[in-house]
Design an enzyme around this catalytic site. Structure first.
Site, PDB file in Angstrom:
ATOM      1  N   ASP A  46      -6.836  14.995  -0.562  1.00 23.13           N
ATOM      2  CA  ASP A  46      -6.704  15.930  -2.256  1.00 23.13           C
ATOM      3  C   ASP A  46      -7.295  14.994  -2.979  1.00 23.13           C
ATOM      4  OD1 ASP A  46      -5.417  16.415  -4.004  1.00 23.13           O
ATOM      5  OD2 ASP A  46      -3.368  16.041  -3.606  1.00 23.13           O
ATOM      6  N   ASP A  50      -2.515  17.161  -6.679  1.00 19.83           N
ATOM      7  CA  ASP A  50      -1.548  18.426  -6.162  1.00 19.83           C
ATOM      8  C   ASP A  50      -0.624  18.723  -5.072  1.00 19.83           C
ATOM      9  OD1 ASP A  50      -3.258  19.721  -4.794  1.00 19.83           O
ATOM     10  OD2 ASP A  50      -4.066  21.627  -6.419  1.00 19.83           O
ATOM     11  N   ASP A  54      -9.109  19.559  -1.443  1.00 18.26           N
ATOM     12  CA  ASP A  54      -9.726  19.835  -2.210  1.00 18.26           C
ATOM     13  C   ASP A  54     -10.984  19.198  -1.385  1.00 18.26           C
ATOM     14  OD1 ASP A  54      -9.468  17.740  -2.919  1.00 18.26           O
ATOM     15  OD2 ASP A  54      -7.887  18.369  -4.523  1.00 18.26           O
ATOM     16  N   ASP A 123     -16.763  30.072   6.597  1.00 16.70           N
ATOM     17  CA  ASP A 123     -16.055  30.315   7.176  1.00 16.70           C
ATOM     18  C   ASP A 123     -16.228  32.421   6.738  1.00 16.70           C
ATOM     19  OD1 ASP A 123     -14.032  31.389   8.731  1.00 16.70           O
ATOM     20  OD2 ASP A 123     -13.336  29.788   8.545  1.00 16.70           O
ATOM     21  N   ASP A 225     -14.874  34.902  11.107  1.00 15.61           N
ATOM     22  CA  ASP A 225     -12.788  35.495  12.380  1.00 15.61           C
ATOM     23  C   ASP A 225     -13.262  36.845  12.901  1.00 15.61           C
ATOM     24  OD1 ASP A 225     -10.846  34.280  10.967  1.00 15.61           O
ATOM     25  OD2 ASP A 225     -10.204  35.740  10.134  1.00 15.61           O
ATOM     26  N   GLU A 278     -15.866  33.848  16.439  1.00 13.75           N
ATOM     27  CA  GLU A 278     -14.486  34.171  16.693  1.00 13.75           C
ATOM     28  C   GLU A 278     -14.418  35.411  17.303  1.00 13.75           C
ATOM     29  OE1 GLU A 278     -10.264  33.072  16.090  1.00 13.75           O
ATOM     30  OE2 GLU A 278     -11.240  34.821  14.462  1.00 13.75           O
ATOM     31  N   HIS A 350      -8.218  25.059  13.778  1.00 11.41           N
ATOM     32  CA  HIS A 350      -5.955  25.200  12.970  1.00 11.41           C
ATOM     33  C   HIS A 350      -5.603  26.281  13.249  1.00 11.41           C
ATOM     34  CE1 HIS A 350      -9.231  28.624  12.071  1.00 11.41           C
ATOM     35  NE2 HIS A 350      -8.203  28.710  11.455  1.00 11.41           N
ATOM     36  N   ASP A 351      -6.151  26.809  15.046  1.00 14.55           N
ATOM     37  CA  ASP A 351      -4.671  28.137  15.273  1.00 14.55           C
ATOM     38  C   ASP A 351      -4.480  28.004  16.307  1.00 14.55           C
ATOM     39  OD1 ASP A 351      -5.707  29.340  13.155  1.00 14.55           O
ATOM     40  OD2 ASP A 351      -7.185  30.474  14.758  1.00 14.55           O
TER      41      ASP A 351
HETATM   42  O1  TEU Z   1      -8.010  33.555  14.189  1.00 14.55           O
HETATM   43  C1  TEU Z   1      -7.707  34.991  15.089  1.00 14.55           C
HETATM   44  C2  TEU Z   1      -6.779  34.739  16.518  1.00 14.55           C
HETATM   45  O2  TEU Z   1      -6.595  35.980  16.623  1.00 14.55           O
HETATM   46  C3  TEU Z   1      -5.710  34.351  16.695  1.00 14.55           C
HETATM   47  O3  TEU Z   1      -6.460  32.720  17.314  1.00 14.55           O
HETATM   48  C4  TEU Z   1      -4.603  33.929  15.498  1.00 14.55           C
HETATM   49  O4  TEU Z   1      -5.059  32.510  15.005  1.00 14.55           O
HETATM   50  C5  TEU Z   1      -3.644  33.969  15.828  1.00 14.55           C
HETATM   51  O5  TEU Z   1      -3.125  32.428  16.287  1.00 14.55           O
HETATM   52  C6  TEU Z   1      -2.945  34.880  17.303  1.00 14.55           C
HETATM   53  O6  TEU Z   1      -1.830  34.163  17.572  1.00 14.55           O
HETATM   54  C7  TEU Z   1      -8.353  33.841  13.431  1.00 14.55           C
HETATM   55  C8  TEU Z   1      -8.127  33.120  11.800  1.00 14.55           C
HETATM   56  O7  TEU Z   1      -9.106  31.870  12.738  1.00 14.55           O
HETATM   57  C9  TEU Z   1      -6.360  32.165  11.775  1.00 14.55           C
HETATM   58  O8  TEU Z   1      -6.387  31.599  11.261  1.00 14.55           O
HETATM   59  C10 TEU Z   1      -6.606  33.580  11.100  1.00 14.55           C
HETATM   60  O9  TEU Z   1      -5.504  33.807  10.522  1.00 14.55           O
HETATM   61  C11 TEU Z   1      -6.831  34.632  11.313  1.00 14.55           C
HETATM   62  O10 TEU Z   1      -7.865  35.221  11.909  1.00 14.55           O
HETATM   63  C12 TEU Z   1      -6.410  35.919  10.563  1.00 14.55           C
HETATM   64  O11 TEU Z   1      -7.517  35.765   9.700  1.00 14.55           O
END
Ligand code: TEU
Length: 576
Positions: A46, A50, A54, A123, A225, A278, A350-351
């Protein structure tokens, strides 16, 4: 994306190496030797105090990424967004959200990154928009609006019910009734993320125009995505109560759409681009089609098989983790894409929960297990992706109450499980601790100052309380630095064609502790021996080369005494 060369990476490299001086040589695509680093801007750095990361923060850390040695940065979404899903709900595809900066600042970032030899991959979130995107605002306004057909609208079923039984990935039905016209719209994710109707050619053209605009601006490609969901199974949108609940929504037109996108966006371009789709729920056979260079769809995909193995009936109800299914799964993908196509390699993003907490021992053997998984993953054949914080062994977080969490998926799940299904708050929280996406999203831990050096203000999501011990500054000072280990792996991929292109062979697929495989090419062989457990392991087997004691130890995570016994989470790379 290479539009000039439609041969497989293996064929191109073969011809490059065999080429005589009088023949033109074509190198393998640049991404066969590249490593990509994912920045989740909200949580990276950051610069304006804030509490939200960023573009200024990313700019300030470009030197750090160049030092790590990566080739490209994948930037999670920075477009204007109401941020219901942290930017995966986009209101305007051709601008920057003020919370992250401005277009002018983006251009600076791009120029500075290029100056350092770093590519920037955007993305691309075009399965859905935000419900605040002007396209959807128009679409929902009346039955005969010109953009009505840009989204999936359906009349209510019997008794006003949803058109079918499909569920949203974020709990509840995938359909929401819009009172303006009394019809339902489809959203595979949150109700603030309506799905675009790709069957409408105007939608497709609008997306391609936008992609060209970013490429003309200088970006180096796209991470797409849930791109396989843009094509819908017919029964999803027109069936009665679907019998397909739980299956994949992907429809057969997906290949046509991706080929059309390639023609409209990439075909005429020179230069080095990257496209990675993805694609939850796809098979190896699908992946061969998606990544066969001759078909011109995408360079590589993110598949989900290996990160789904510990998911039971529900994502938040993890199964015990065992090594054999994981390594066998990755090996199947290695074999399946050996001749045609290309893999991407990841254990984190990030997921996903943090790899050292999920697959390693994030306590007693944090350094050893973080580096073991790094070595194992980066020695597979494919393009490795590093997620911010992975390179210093950041761990999962265990906030004591749901109030501390921010992720829409975890919050919706918690509410549904506790309020609707009467599960105990403690057990639901345990599932969030193990599998929740906020594990990956706590702010990057730069040093041991307040808020881990991420921000001068209270961060949007609390910092992991272990930051005084686990942070970039401490890791880089330590004699055993995870960062330094990643640096060596990245350098190795750049330098050694066996790492980039060698054939993969898994050894002892059923062994519960040992992760072993070879890579070979042109008479050279690399051997990975890794003990993925807390217990020592003596390695035996006819496959073990006799001359192992004389082999070169290229890289290891213990100070070598050359002994045959592997210590807990011992990982070694030998060259023959
Ligand atoms: O994620 C798609 C997805 O199928 C998963 O990994 C999802 O994050 C979820 O955890 C299923 O349990 C993509 C992005 O990476 C994610 O951050 C978004 O929330 C999602 O698409 C929607 O755009």
């Amino acid at each position: 994306m290479t539009s000039v060369d439609s041969r497989t990476p293996a064929e191109s490299a073969e011809s490059a190496e065999n080429a005589r001086p009088d023949q033109p040589s074509v190198a393998a695509p640049w991404w066969t030797t590249a490593v990509v680093y994912q920045v989740y801007p909200r949580s990276f750095a950051d610069s304006d105090g804030d509490g939200v990361g960023d573009l200024g923060g990313v700019r300030a850390k470009l030197g750090y990424l160049a030092e790590l040695g990566v080739d490209a940065i994948w930037l999670s979404p920075v477009y204007p967004s109401p941020q219901h899903d942290n930017g995966y709900d986009i209101r305007d595809y051709q601008d920057i959200d003020p919370v992250f900066g401005s277009l002018a600042e983006f251009d600076l970032l791009l120029a500075e990154a290029h100056e350092l030899g770093l590519k920037i991959v955007m993305d691309l979130v075009v399965n859905h928009t935000s419900d605040e995107h002007p396209w959807f605002v128009e679409s929902r306004s009346s039955l005969d609006n010109p953009k009505r057909d840009w989204y999936w609208w359906r009349q209510p079923g019997a008794d006003g019910a949803e058109p079918n039984g499909w569920g949203s990935a974020f709990s509840g039905p995938a359909w929401t009734l819009d009172p303006t016209t009394d019809e339902y719209y489809l959203h595979l994710f949150a109700k603030q993320q309506p799905d675009l109707n790709w069957e409408n050619p105007e939608v497709r053209q609008a997306v391609y125009t936008m992609m060209n605009w970013w490429l003309d601006r200088g970006v180096d490609g796209f991470r797409m995505d849930v791109i396989n969901f843009i094509a819908k199974q017919p029964e999803l949108v027109s069936g009665p109560q679907a019998a397909t609940d739980g299956g994949s929504p992907m429809g057969a037109q997906i290949h046509d759409y991706l080929q059309e996108m390639h023609r409209a966006v990439f075909a005429g371009r020179t230069g080095e681009h990257l496209t990675v789709g993805e694609m939850p729920g796809v098979s190896i056979d699908d992946a061969v089609l998606f990544t066969d260079a001759a078909r011109a769809e995408v360079d590589m995909i993110f598949q989900f098989e290996h990160v789904s193995l510990d998911q039971g009936a529900h994502k938040f109800d993890p199964l015990p983790r065992r090594l054999p299914p994981l390594k066998q799964s990755l090996a199947r993908w290695q074999d399946g894409l050996a001749e045609t196509g290309w893999n991407s390699l990841y254990l984190n993003n990030h997921d996903q929960p943090r790899l050292v907490s999920r697959f390693g021992n994030d306590d007693e053997f944090r350094y050893e297990s973080a580096t073991l998984w790094a070595l194992v993953l980066h020695l597979h054949r494919g393009t490795p992706y590093i997620y911010q914080g992975e390179e210093i062994g950041m761990t999962n977080v265990r906030f004591e109450s749901i109030e501390h969490y921010r992720d829409i998926e975890s919050l919706n799940h918690y509410r549904e499980a506790v309020e609707q299904f009467d599960q105990s708050p403690a057990s639901v929280l345990a599932g969030v601790h193990a599998m929740g996406r906020d594990n990956a999203r706590t702010p990057m831990q730069w040093d041991d100052s307040a808020h881990a050096g991420f921000s001068t203000a209270t961060p949007w999501l609390a910092v992991n309380p272990n930051y005084p011990r686990i942070n970039v500054a401490a890791d880089r000072d330590a004699p055993r630095s995870v960062f330094a280990f990643y640096q060596r792996l990245i350098a190795l991929r750049h330098a050694d064609p066996v790492v980039a292109l060698g054939d993969f062979e898994l050894i002892e697929p059923d062994h519960e502790q040992l992760y072993a495989f070879t890579r070979s090419r042109n008479g050279q062989m690399l051997l990975v021996l890794a003990n993925a457990s807390d217990e020592p392991l003596t390695v035996q087997g006819e496959w073990l080369p006799d001359d192992i004691s004389g082999a070169e130890l290229v890289l290891g995570n213990y100070r070598g005494d050359g002994s045959a016994a592997l210590r807990p989470w011992d990982a070694r790379l030998y060259r023959f």
